[in-house]
Design a protein around this motif. Structure first.
Motif, PDB file in Angstrom:
ATOM      1  N   UNK A   1      28.919  30.515 -26.196  1.00 41.18           N
ATOM      2  CA  UNK A   1      30.082  30.417 -25.310  1.00 41.18           C
ATOM      3  C   UNK A   1      31.343  30.846 -26.061  1.00 41.18           C
ATOM      4  N   UNK A   2      31.280  30.741 -27.382  1.00 41.61           N
ATOM      5  CA  UNK A   2      32.442  31.029 -28.216  1.00 41.61           C
ATOM      6  C   UNK A   2      31.955  31.578 -29.561  1.00 41.61           C
ATOM      7  N   UNK A   3      32.676  32.582 -30.082  1.00 42.91           N
ATOM      8  CA  UNK A   3      32.334  33.133 -31.394  1.00 42.91           C
ATOM      9  C   UNK A   3      33.464  32.830 -32.379  1.00 42.91           C
ATOM     10  N   UNK A   4      33.104  32.208 -33.495  1.00 38.23           N
ATOM     11  CA  UNK A   4      34.064  32.010 -34.585  1.00 38.23           C
ATOM     12  C   UNK A   4      33.792  33.104 -35.612  1.00 38.23           C
ATOM     13  N   UNK A   5      34.750  34.012 -35.758  1.00 32.57           N
ATOM     14  CA  UNK A   5      34.596  35.120 -36.697  1.00 32.57           C
ATOM     15  C   UNK A   5      35.230  34.731 -38.021  1.00 32.57           C
ATOM     16  N   UNK A   6      34.396  34.596 -39.049  1.00 31.99           N
ATOM     17  CA  UNK A   6      34.874  34.191 -40.375  1.00 31.99           C
ATOM     18  C   UNK A   6      35.308  35.443 -41.135  1.00 31.99           C
TER      19      UNK A   6
ATOM     20  N   UNK B   1      36.798  34.413 -28.640  1.00 33.79           N
ATOM     21  CA  UNK B   1      36.710  34.380 -30.099  1.00 33.79           C
ATOM     22  C   UNK B   1      37.826  33.543 -30.716  1.00 33.79           C
ATOM     23  N   UNK B   2      37.522  33.023 -31.881  1.00 34.24           N
ATOM     24  CA  UNK B   2      38.504  32.395 -32.769  1.00 34.24           C
ATOM     25  C   UNK B   2      38.303  33.047 -34.133  1.00 34.24           C
ATOM     26  N   UNK B   3      39.399  33.372 -34.818  1.00 35.48           N
ATOM     27  CA  UNK B   3      39.280  33.910 -36.175  1.00 35.48           C
ATOM     28  C   UNK B   3      39.513  32.784 -37.166  1.00 35.48           C
ATOM     29  N   UNK B   4      38.509  32.545 -38.022  1.00 37.94           N
ATOM     30  CA  UNK B   4      38.644  31.583 -39.117  1.00 37.94           C
ATOM     31  C   UNK B   4      39.032  32.378 -40.358  1.00 37.94           C
ATOM     32  N   UNK B   5      40.291  32.281 -40.733  1.00 36.63           N
ATOM     33  CA  UNK B   5      40.827  33.078 -41.845  1.00 36.63           C
ATOM     34  C   UNK B   5      40.571  32.316 -43.140  1.00 36.63           C
TER      35      UNK B   5
ATOM     36  N   UNK C   1      46.218  38.264 -29.943  1.00 39.44           N
ATOM     37  CA  UNK C   1      46.132  37.353 -28.798  1.00 39.44           C
ATOM     38  C   UNK C   1      44.885  36.462 -28.863  1.00 39.44           C
ATOM     39  N   UNK C   2      44.567  36.019 -30.092  1.00 37.70           N
ATOM     40  CA  UNK C   2      43.452  35.085 -30.287  1.00 37.70           C
ATOM     41  C   UNK C   2      43.906  33.969 -31.229  1.00 37.70           C
ATOM     42  N   UNK C   3      43.301  32.780 -31.132  1.00 38.82           N
ATOM     43  CA  UNK C   3      43.611  31.714 -32.090  1.00 38.82           C
ATOM     44  C   UNK C   3      43.162  32.120 -33.497  1.00 38.82           C
ATOM     45  N   UNK C   4      44.022  31.903 -34.476  1.00 38.99           N
ATOM     46  CA  UNK C   4      43.690  32.199 -35.874  1.00 38.99           C
ATOM     47  C   UNK C   4      43.898  30.915 -36.674  1.00 38.99           C
ATOM     48  N   UNK C   5      42.856  30.464 -37.363  1.00 32.52           N
ATOM     49  CA  UNK C   5      42.907  29.209 -38.117  1.00 32.52           C
ATOM     50  C   UNK C   5      42.789  29.523 -39.612  1.00 32.52           C
ATOM     51  N   UNK C   6      43.856  29.259 -40.401  1.00 34.64           N
ATOM     52  CA  UNK C   6      43.765  29.476 -41.858  1.00 34.64           C
ATOM     53  C   UNK C   6      42.897  28.400 -42.508  1.00 34.64           C
TER      54      UNK C   6
END
Length: 705
Positions: free
Chosen positions: A89-94, A117-121, A144-149
């Motif tokens: 349902x959701x992809x977290x791209x590391x 998608x969410x980007x895990x930085x 335009x996506x959530x980015x989490x450091x």
């Protein structure tokens, strides 16, 4: 019941994806296979701050959706097929914050599939040390996506990632990265229409990968091929055009959001360390020194906990025989199952120590350097550098290592790798080695600090590698093929090991070893107990009659001696004794008695079954009054023909060499057959490895006896 949301972790290799997976799921993990393919599927459950739970799937690491191996092909297979049980349902791209340009290529491809998608930085701490300044807010707005450091190794940002997952709208809000339709507009449109594909980029990827997509029928794949020919589609040219456009997009994003101030200090330090650790001479000296330390630790550090476990199982057997009523069930439980399991559980400390060191070497980045150094040797014997990964992995288990050979493009190199990988001593051989070493090699120090037992153990591992290289060189000449492979790998910077990850690896590998070996050992122990407890005809009755008069007239001390004789004679006349004596003429030249012969037979189920077999046989042979440990019973066993101990130096060395070379693992045979799609190669493998084992064991015994 409301189902859990499925969250897929996707990223390049060496981005810390596995660390994030472990941090999200903890011990709530399991490993299986993706449906229809033997590629590891790691899944786990993560609890979010809002109290809900999500299923987390750790997809194989890949640099792009264009696969170069079976593992990498799984990523697009899962993300493009909504009927797939793993479709998220959701992809977290590391993404590695220190190398965003390379990492964002995969992001742009997944973003264009229009999955939320969410980007895990990740590795933000490393980016800061490297003087890389990332404006996370601007970066997030641009895409335009959530980015989490994150700094996953330090556990920083994991809770924020969980919050981002819990607050996700599950709508694909990301902006388009390129105009996919411009690459092959007519072809994309027809594939969308005929195959009922909603997404344009999914349609383009189907054009590239249709021959390997398992969810496409042969009919649909053939139709895509017809459409490609109709529109003159050239896959490589289309891929090149797409990649150029994606990097143009990435460069624009990074130009406005990332500033590079100077060369990373950490990278410079890593390069300086590499001048020593990967030196063509000193690199190998240091590697052997590290291995010597590891093998020394396996013996010295594990000695006390192993002694405790041995005494515990001896106590369980003693108390069990005292408290439980005599009979077949008690004998099966204590002399069969408990004795067999005790023979395996005692080696948990050594298994845990071995995998702890492997985890540390991988975490620090040193194992990548070992792979690089070994590549030089591989090429001299005609192997691809990529063969290093399966062979190093063979130290743990040959099964996943043989599967890892799929990454080798050259058919010849892949076949040679598969054929020699089982020669590398795996963790299943470790209990056999350590048991035999403890019986025949004195616990003495060399140079005042090195254990002689550790030196012998290291020699056995080295022998496996040397044999693998020699056989590979022979097969290079025998197997004919024109294709050649190549080897490219990324060297991570040196880092401190993540101790949580090391502990988790120790726990996971030890649990897997006990559960997998335990199932086999229990089954074999029950079979062995039945075969050792019963005999054909009236053989047991005749033995009882033979000693009846002596037993009636004997005092207590003589009775004990006669009961041992009766127990031994019954064991030799049981079904298992008769089987052992039947094969004894074949193995006697190697110094083995019939009991060892039974161990060799059961080892074909799993190598470590030898230990459980010896535990069961000597437990049945010892009788109820014998409370000594299995190692003590084996050390005290005497060859009735020679009057000498069964386990002499000659017999022990012969048996260790036999196990170093013999193909005694049904799981490995099965995976070789599945990977080669033929019984020809596993049969050749069984043949040459058994011959090597017998000949080397024979020579060793005849020279040392």
């Amino acid at each position: 019941m409301e189902r859990n949301l499925k969250v897929a972790l996707v990223g390049n290799p060496n981005t810390g994806k596995s660390t994030i997976f472990n941090a999200l799921t903890g011990l709530n993990q399991k490993v299986g296979n993706f449906p229809g393919i033997t590629v590891d599927k790691k899944t786990g459950i993560s609890k979010l701050p809002n109290g809900k739970t999500v299923d987390v799937i750790d997809l194989p690491g890949t640099y792009s959706l264009y696969p170069k191996s079976a593992d990498e092909s799984i990523v697009f297979e899962v993300l493009s097929d909504k009927t797939n049980s793993s479709f998220p349902d959701l992809v977290v791209i590391v993404a590695d914050a220190t190398n965003l340009k390379r990492n964002l290529l995969l992001y742009t491809q997944i973003a264009d599939l229009k999955i939320p998608v969410i980007i895990a930085l990740n590795m933000m701490d490393q980016a800061e040390k490297s003087n890389i300044e990332i404006n996370v807010d601007a970066f997030s707005k641009k895409l335009n996506v959530p980015v989490v450091p994150l700094s996953a190794r330090k556990g920083q940002g994991i809770n924020k990632l969980k919050e981002a997952i819990s607050h996700s709208t599950l709508l694909a809000l990301q902006l388009p990265t390129i105009n996919v339709a411009d690459i092959a507009p007519a072809l994309i449109a027809e594939i969308q229409q005929e195959l009922n594909v909603e997404n344009q980029y999914a349609a383009l990827q189907i054009a590239h990968q249709h021959e390997h997509l398992k969810y496409l029928s042969q009919e649909k794949s053939d139709r895509v091929e017809e459409l490609e020919q109709k529109h003159g589609f050239h896959s490589q040219k289309a891929q090149a055009k797409e990649t150029i456009e994606r990097y143009n997009f990435i460069n624009e994003i990074l130009a406005d959001t990332v500033k590079y101030k100077s060369v990373a200090l950490e990278e410079n330090i890593s390069n300086k360390i590499d001048h020593v650790l990967t030196h063509k001479i000193w690199g190998f000296v240091i590697f052997f020194a590290i291995m010597m330390f590891v093998f020394n630790a396996i013996f010295s550090w594990a000695e006390y906990p192993m002694e405790l476990i041995e005494n515990l199982f001896a106590w369980i057997g003693e108390v069990g025989h005292e408290k439980l009523p005599e009979g077949l069930f008690t004998s099966l439980l204590l002399d069969g199952i408990v004795a067999g399991l005790g023979g395996i559980v005692v080696f948990i400390p050594q298994i845990a120590i071995l995998f702890a060191f492997i985890a540390i070497l991988e975490d620090t980045g040193y194992m990548s350097r070992v792979t690089f150094m070994m590549d030089r040797l591989m090429r001299k014997v005609g192997l691809n550098g990529k063969s290093v990964v399966p062979m190093i992995g063979g130290l743990a288990c040959a099964v996943p290592s043989i599967m890892a050979a799929r990454n080798i493009e050259s058919w010849k190199d892949r076949m040679i790798t598969i054929m020699v990988t089982p020669l590398i001593s795996c963790s299943a051989r470790l209990p056999v080695y350590t048991l035999l070493i403890s019986l025949v090699v004195p616990d003495e120090k060399v140079f005042g600090f090195l254990s002689m037992q550790a030196l012998v153990l290291m020699a056995l591992y080295l022998i496996g590698f040397i044999a693998a290289f020699l056989i590979a060189w022979v097969m290079k000449v025998i197997i004919k093929a024109k294709d050649r492979g190549y080897f490219v790998m990324e060297m991570p910077v040196y880092r401190m090991p993540r101790w949580n990850n090391v502990l988790l690896t120790m726990y996971d590998k030890s649990k897997t070893f006990v559960l997998q070996a335990g199932k086999v050992i229990i089954a074999i122990s029950i079979i062995l107990w039945v075969m050792a407890t019963f005999a054909p005809g009236d053989r047991f009755e005749k033995i009882d009659e033979k000693y009846a008069t002596e037993l009636a007239n004997a005092d207590d001390e003589a009775k004990e001696h006669i009961e041992v004789l009766i127990s031994t004679e019954k064991l030799e006349n049981s079904y298992i004794g008769l089987l052992g004596h039947a094969i004894e003429p074949v193995i006697r030249p190697l110094g083995y008695d019939w009991k060892i012969g039974i161990g060799l037979i059961t080892s074909f189920a799993a190598r470590e079954a030898f230990v459980g077999t010896m535990a069961t046989i000597y437990s049945v042979d010892g009788g109820e009054e014998d409370t000594s440990t299995i190692r003590e019973r084996m050390a005290a066993s005497i060859n009735p023909n020679t009057g000498m101990p069964v386990y002499t130096l000659a017999t022990g060395v012969s048996l260790m060499l036999f196990y170093a070379f013999a193909m005694q693992c049904m799981s490995t045979v099965a995976i070789v057959q599945r990977e080669t799609k033929s019984w020809k190669w596993p049969l050749i493998q069984i043949g040459y490895m058994t011959l090597m084992a017998y000949v080397c064991g024979l020579i060793a015994y005849q020279l040392l006896k």
